[in-house]
Design a protein around this motif. Sequence first.
Motif, PDB file in Angstrom:
ATOM      1  N   THR A 268      -0.584   2.451  10.972  1.00 41.27           N
ATOM      2  CA  THR A 268       0.500   2.179  10.633  1.00 41.27           C
ATOM      3  C   THR A 268       1.133   0.994  11.293  1.00 41.27           C
TER       4      THR A 268
ATOM      5  N   ASP B  55       0.357   4.548   1.017  1.00 42.96           N
ATOM      6  CA  ASP B  55       0.223   5.102   2.050  1.00 42.96           C
ATOM      7  C   ASP B  55       1.089   4.539   3.229  1.00 42.96           C
ATOM      8  N   PRO B  56       1.082   5.303   4.401  1.00 39.21           N
ATOM      9  CA  PRO B  56       1.797   4.689   5.749  1.00 39.21           C
ATOM     10  C   PRO B  56       0.847   3.858   6.456  1.00 39.21           C
ATOM     11  N   TYR B  57      -0.297   3.324   5.971  1.00 43.35           N
ATOM     12  CA  TYR B  57      -1.237   2.390   6.764  1.00 43.35           C
ATOM     13  C   TYR B  57      -1.407   1.232   6.149  1.00 43.35           C
TER      14      TYR B  57
ATOM     15  N   ARG C  54       0.827  -1.311   0.117  1.00 40.44           N
ATOM     16  CA  ARG C  54      -0.069   0.007  -0.010  1.00 40.44           C
ATOM     17  C   ARG C  54       0.888   1.217  -0.113  1.00 40.44           C
TER      18      ARG C  54
ATOM     19  N   SER D 253      -7.614   2.384   9.747  1.00 38.95           N
ATOM     20  CA  SER D 253      -6.429   2.002   9.239  1.00 38.95           C
ATOM     21  C   SER D 253      -5.211   2.483   9.961  1.00 38.95           C
TER      22      SER D 253
END
Length: 88
Positions: free
Chosen positions: A54, A36-38, A34, A52
């Motif tokens: 991290t 994004d950081p999540y 993914r 979501s």
Amino acid sequence: MTAPIDGRTFYRLRAPGTDGATSTAVSVRVDPARPDPYPVYLAVGGGRRRMSLTPDEAWALWRCLSEAVASLGEPPEHIRTRVAPARR
């Protein structure tokens, strides 16, 4: 089990409802690709409650939640099962 081609892995378990007739779905999706950081996605109750996370948030949640529920006593029978990763 090897990781799915798209990199996503799902973990699911159902918790019995308080009335004994219903149950609540709990699922976690891990998606390391993914952008994004999540990469960790948590859904409780068929998606009614979603979050979501991290990796650091997921670890912190795991630690706090494990300590909190451990204070309630012995784990119930329905939790004494292996949760295997699934493709979907």
